[in-house]
Design a protein around this motif. Structure first.
Motif, short mmCIF file in Angstrom:
data_model
loop_
_atom_site.label_atom_id
_atom_site.label_comp_id
_atom_site.label_asym_id
_atom_site.label_seq_id
_atom_site.Cartn_x
_atom_site.Cartn_y
_atom_site.Cartn_z
N LEU A 32 0.71 -1.26 0.05
CA LEU A 32 0.30 0.56 0.00
C LEU A 32 0.48 1.12 -0.14
CD1 LEU A 32 -2.33 -2.02 0.55
CD2 LEU A 32 -3.55 -0.37 2.49
N PRO A 33 0.26 2.46 -0.89
CA PRO A 33 1.11 3.75 -0.32
C PRO A 33 1.50 4.28 1.01
CG PRO A 33 -0.83 4.12 -2.17
CD PRO A 33 -0.86 2.36 -1.51
N LYS A 34 2.89 4.00 1.29
CA LYS A 34 2.39 5.05 2.87
C LYS A 34 1.53 6.17 3.39
CE LYS A 34 7.69 3.78 3.08
NZ LYS A 34 8.78 4.28 2.73
N ASP A 35 1.10 5.63 4.79
CA ASP A 35 0.05 6.89 4.98
C ASP A 35 -1.17 6.67 4.79
OD1 ASP A 35 3.05 6.77 6.52
OD2 ASP A 35 3.84 8.14 5.93
N ASP A 36 -1.11 7.01 3.62
CA ASP A 36 -2.79 7.67 3.55
C ASP A 36 -3.61 6.10 3.75
OD1 ASP A 36 -2.36 9.81 3.09
OD2 ASP A 36 -2.14 9.46 0.40
N PRO A 37 -4.84 6.81 3.95
CA PRO A 37 -5.67 5.43 4.56
C PRO A 37 -6.15 5.25 3.26
CG PRO A 37 -6.75 7.74 4.74
CD PRO A 37 -5.40 8.33 4.48
N ILE A 38 -6.23 3.65 3.00
CA ILE A 38 -6.89 2.87 1.09
C ILE A 38 -7.94 3.04 1.65
CG2 ILE A 38 -5.59 1.66 -0.12
CD1 ILE A 38 -4.42 3.77 0.02
N GLY A 39 -8.57 3.51 0.76
CA GLY A 39 -10.52 2.43 0.95
C GLY A 39 -11.18 1.72 -0.04
N GLU A 40 -9.63 1.90 -1.39
CA GLU A 40 -10.34 1.80 -2.79
C GLU A 40 -9.15 0.41 -2.99
OE1 GLU A 40 -13.10 2.40 -5.03
OE2 GLU A 40 -14.36 3.81 -3.52
N ALA A 41 -9.35 -0.88 -3.32
CA ALA A 41 -8.10 -1.32 -4.29
C ALA A 41 -9.21 -1.55 -6.46
CB ALA A 41 -7.49 -2.38 -3.77
N TRP A 42 -8.82 -0.89 -6.88
CA TRP A 42 -9.38 -1.63 -7.82
C TRP A 42 -8.37 -2.61 -8.67
CZ3 TRP A 42 -11.65 3.67 -10.50
CH2 TRP A 42 -12.72 3.98 -10.00
N ILE A 43 -9.14 -3.77 -8.94
CA ILE A 43 -8.39 -5.02 -9.39
C ILE A 43 -8.78 -4.82 -10.61
CG2 ILE A 43 -8.04 -6.00 -7.28
CD1 ILE A 43 -10.46 -7.80 -7.23
N LEU A 44 -9.84 -4.54 -11.07
CA LEU A 44 -10.00 -4.43 -12.52
C LEU A 44 -11.40 -2.95 -13.37
CD1 LEU A 44 -9.64 -5.57 -15.04
CD2 LEU A 44 -11.58 -7.50 -15.18
N SER A 45 -10.31 -2.58 -13.87
CA SER A 45 -11.31 -1.06 -14.30
C SER A 45 -10.84 -1.27 -15.70
CB SER A 45 -10.54 -0.28 -13.03
OG SER A 45 -11.31 1.32 -13.59
N ASP A 46 -11.64 -0.94 -16.14
CA ASP A 46 -11.24 -0.21 -17.44
C ASP A 46 -11.67 1.08 -17.78
OD1 ASP A 46 -11.65 0.51 -20.57
OD2 ASP A 46 -12.97 -0.92 -20.76
N ARG A 47 -11.07 1.88 -16.75
CA ARG A 47 -12.12 3.81 -16.91
C ARG A 47 -10.61 4.59 -17.62
NH1 ARG A 47 -16.87 4.43 -16.08
NH2 ARG A 47 -16.06 6.88 -14.86
N LYS A 48 -11.26 5.67 -18.30
CA LYS A 48 -9.86 6.29 -18.87
C LYS A 48 -8.23 6.76 -17.31
CE LYS A 48 -12.94 8.40 -22.61
NZ LYS A 48 -13.52 9.61 -23.27
N ASP A 49 -9.77 7.47 -16.61
CA ASP A 49 -8.74 7.81 -15.42
C ASP A 49 -7.86 6.30 -15.01
OD1 ASP A 49 -10.73 6.79 -14.16
OD2 ASP A 49 -11.05 8.24 -12.82
N HIS A 50 -8.70 5.32 -14.44
CA HIS A 50 -7.18 4.58 -13.90
C HIS A 50 -7.92 2.86 -14.91
CE1 HIS A 50 -6.81 6.96 -10.59
NE2 HIS A 50 -7.57 7.03 -10.23
N ALA A 51 -7.05 2.76 -16.02
CA ALA A 51 -7.03 1.61 -16.85
C ALA A 51 -5.96 0.77 -15.42
CB ALA A 51 -6.80 1.80 -17.89
N SER A 52 -6.62 -0.71 -15.82
CA SER A 52 -5.87 -1.86 -15.64
C SER A 52 -5.10 -2.58 -16.19
CB SER A 52 -7.18 -2.93 -14.84
OG SER A 52 -7.89 -2.67 -13.84
N GLU A 53 -3.63 -2.57 -15.22
CA GLU A 53 -2.99 -3.22 -16.49
C GLU A 53 -2.13 -4.21 -16.30
OE1 GLU A 53 1.14 -0.60 -16.09
OE2 GLU A 53 -0.22 0.96 -16.56
#
Length: 329
Positions: A32-53
């Motif tokens: 996880l990124p350090k320190d920040d509260p992480i609410g979501e893990a997008w594990i399969l996403s075909d969104r323009k702003d967040h596309a899974s690799e």
């Protein structure tokens, strides 16, 4: 020459959320990124702003968006004519604190949906609970637009929300138009490929990053609420007649989902249609074209339609979610 398609795994995309925590690091192998509260893990996403690799193999680093451009019919099979983007968005949520009270539009409420997007029907499967776990799903009977609006002003919205204490393994269906929120739980979420959410109420808190309250969209939320969606609890699983050691949890116009628990080898995937596998406990492996493909806890794997079914060998016991996309009528 195109790379040949194969069972595809993807890198999770972590999202900061004011209500998040740090529990996803126990579920997923990516730090996880350090320190920040992480609410979501997008594990399969075909969104323009967040596309899974893609995380492994010849296509490593390729986005699902690019795959849908180059291999749409290999991935989607007979559904290739109906979908330019991959139609589902899959997530793990760590709801350390309560989410905003929110609602999503339905597919036919076009005036509230960004162009090219869809409404948002979703479903949750509870992975972990805590002492303060609670799911709010639907309104209480007798709630009206008038008394719900009044409750926003006098800070008593929760009085109008149906709620229950979830237990691990509970499955909850949240149809578009349903007022909902949750807290104190880690859940898996399957939903339409949409990111349209209208906040009705946010518990009068401020965002630690901005020092300001988050924006509400009360008018749009009110317009999208289905006041007939009341008193929603966990669904009753149905033993599958087509998949060994499986129970069907959801079957609607947007997605079908089975939970498979097995210690012995079984067929994963479906013939001539895309299937998504999410491992929530244990691990297993599949052989395709003389190559071994493993799936471990917290990982997602897309089996393109052209691959069909594969024999999955569990290491000891595995719990797998298998998701299919219904044909458009």
């Amino acid at each position: 020459m195109k790379n040949k398609i194969y069972p595809l795994k993807f890198e999770p995309i972590y999202q900061y959320r004011i209500w998040g925590g740090r529990k996803l690091e126990h579920l997923l192998s990516k730090p996880l990124p350090k320190d920040d509260p992480i609410g979501e893990a997008w594990i399969l996403s075909d969104r323009k702003d967040h596309a899974s690799e893609v995380s492994e193999g010849e296509l490593k680093g390729t986005t699902i968006t690019k795959l849908m451009e180059d291999y749409r019919y290999e991935i989607m099979g007979k559904m290739g004519d109906h979908f330019e983007r991959f139609p589902l968005l899959l997530k793990f949520l760590d709801c350390n604190e309560v989410l905003s009270v929110q609602v999503h539009p339905s597919d036919d409420q076009k005036e509230y949906i960004p162009k090219g997007d869809t409404g948002k029907t979703e479903a949750w499967i509870v992975m972990e609970t805590s002492d303060n776990s609670r799911i709010y799903a639907g309104l209480k009977k007798g709630t009206t637009k008038e008394n719900l609006l009044d409750s926003i002003h006098n800070k008593s919205v929760s009085d109008h929300l149906h709620s229950f204490v979830p237990k691990k393994g509970d499955a909850v269906f949240i149809h578009s138009g349903t007022v909902h929120t949750l807290s104190g739980a880690v859940v898996f979420e399957v939903q339409e490929n949409s990111d349209t959410t209208f906040r009705l109420y946010d518990w009068d808190r401020t965002d630690i990053k901005t020092g300001k309250p988050r924006e509400l969209q009360v008018d749009k939320a009110m317009a999208c609420i289905d006041f007939d969606q009341v008193d929603i609890g966990p669904i009753t699983p149905v033993k599958s007649e087509i998949i060994k050691n499986a129970e069907k949890l959801f079957d609607n116009e947007h997605f079908k989902l089975w939970r498979i628990k097995s210690e012995s080898e079984f067929q994963a995937g479906l013939k001539d249609e895309p299937t998504i596998l999410i491992c929530i406990e244990g691990k297993g492996s599949m052989n395709y074209m003389d190559t071994e493909y493993t799936i471990d806890k917290g990982e997602v794997m897309l089996l393109p339609a052209i691959i069909g079914q594969l024999e999955l060998k569990p290491q000891e016991k595995i719990t797998l979610l298998q998701i299919a996309i219904p044909e458009k009528k």
